[in-house]
Scaffold this active site. Structure first.
Site, short mmCIF file in Angstrom:
data_model
loop_
_atom_site.label_atom_id
_atom_site.label_comp_id
_atom_site.label_asym_id
_atom_site.label_seq_id
_atom_site.Cartn_x
_atom_site.Cartn_y
_atom_site.Cartn_z
N LYS A 47 33.08 42.22 28.79
CA LYS A 47 33.95 42.38 29.97
C LYS A 47 33.85 43.73 30.44
CE LYS A 47 36.68 38.12 29.47
NZ LYS A 47 37.81 37.67 28.83
N GLN A 56 43.81 38.97 27.80
CA GLN A 56 43.12 38.17 26.93
C GLN A 56 44.02 36.98 26.26
OE1 GLN A 56 39.51 38.15 27.25
NE2 GLN A 56 39.91 36.56 25.88
N ASP A 81 42.02 35.87 36.41
CA ASP A 81 42.10 34.48 35.90
C ASP A 81 42.35 33.28 36.79
OD1 ASP A 81 41.05 34.57 33.29
OD2 ASP A 81 42.80 34.91 32.06
#
Ligand code: NAD
Length: 295
Positions: free
Chosen positions: A54, A98, A121
């Site tokens: 990422k 995460q 997200d």
């Protein structure tokens, strides 16, 4: 019939290249760069790889990338303090914590603590609610990736019968909402669905997001259907090694389907590309710039 294989790596590279151009346009207008901060708690090896990738792809797209690494023993209160700091930090457009998180942390409490405007997200109930009401919002990355793959493959979504297998907040529910918004007739199947094979056979579009290796077989697929395999399952392979396979039995499904994604190299690469897209979108919303009008 042999299905056309959808090359997720190529589509993702194309999406990232488009984002890099838009980032330059954003910088020209906002006089700053979009910024993503990823928070990693603990030392899960798979999560470390995701976070590293990422970071690399965020910088390649021209955005600011920051990583905060916290020990596996971090308490919920400590993580909430970190999230509150990022919520208040004006240079941060996107916050990604995460998953999976260590056992002592309540994942839902963390999701709800993130400022919905920075929730790249797309998991905060405010964003999930907007998605379900058909209101523009930050949308989970993997479902966005599935939609882009369908669109780029020329699949007719409006009026199609779509069957989504799986009802998680991460994939199944949001991809069903996106398909509905695109005017598909959507069925959400799950672990209690009766005769899943028969349900699947009705589908022009199958999205498999289950986490069960090769559950979906070729004889479940209607000839010519589009098959998007979200599953990532690590299974034993020859020589004591392991390999990744999807939720769809690729060989038998590809013999019947019209288009199909492989695992790996299908949906997987799209997830980070869509994370970058969400970061840019969040930055645009914060600067009152229309993300669709950037270039
Ligand atoms: P999850 O475990 O949260 O949800 C799985 C869903 O499948 C549940 O809703 C359950 O009802 C349903 N299910 C379970 N067994 C079933 C069965 N026998 N028949 C029908 N439905 C059944 O999983 P998730 O987070 O949605 O992830 C699903 C898969 O997608 C996993 O393999 C995961 O690794 C993968 N994934 C991939 C990406 C990517 O970037 N490609 C991103 C997220 C998840």
């Amino acid at each position: 019939m042999t299905a056309t294989r959808i090359d997720g790596k190529a589509v993702a590279a194309h999406v990232r290249a488009e984002i890099a151009v838009k980032v330059k346009a954003f910088e020209a207008r906002a006089k700053r760069l979009p910024g993503l901060t990823v928070v990693l708690v603990g030392e899960d090896p798979a999560s470390e790889v995701y976070v590293r990738n990422k970071g690399i792809q965020t910088r390649e797209a021209g955005m600011v990338s920051n990583e905060i690494k916290l020990p596996g023993s971090t308490s919920q209160a400590e993580l909430l303090t970190v999230v509150a700091g990022l919520n208040a930090d004006k240079s941060v457009d996107g916050i990604l914590v995460q998953m999976p998180l260590p056992k002592q942390i309540d994942t839902q409490a963390i999701i709800e603590a993130i400022d919905p405007a920075k929730d790249v997200d797309g998991l905060h109930p405010a964003n999930a609610g907007k998605l379900n009401q058909g209101i523009e919002a930050l949308t989970p990355c993997t479902p966005l990736g599935c939609m882009i793959l369908l669109e780029k493959s020329g699949v007719q979504i409006a009026g199609a019968n779509a069957v989504v297998i799986g009802r998680s907040i991460l994939v199944g529910r949001p991809v069903a909402a996106l398909l509905l918004a695109a005017n598909a007739t959507v069925t959400i199947a799950h672990s209690r669905t009766k005769d899943l094979a028969a349900v699947c056979r009705q589908a022009d579009i199958v999205i498999a997001a289950v986490g069960k290796p090769e559950l979906v077989r070729g004889d479940w697929i209607r000839p010519g259907a589009a098959v998007i395999d979200v599953g990532i399952n690590r299974v034993p392979a020859d020589g004591g090694k392991t390999k990744l396979i999807g939720d769809v039995h690729y060989a038998s499904a590809a013999a019947v389907a019209g288009v199909i994604t492989p695992v790996p190299g299908g949906v997987g690469p799209m997830t980070i590309a869509c994370l970058l897209q969400n970061t840019l979108t969040a930055a645009c919303y914060r600067e009152k710039i229309d993300p669709k009008g950037l270039v």
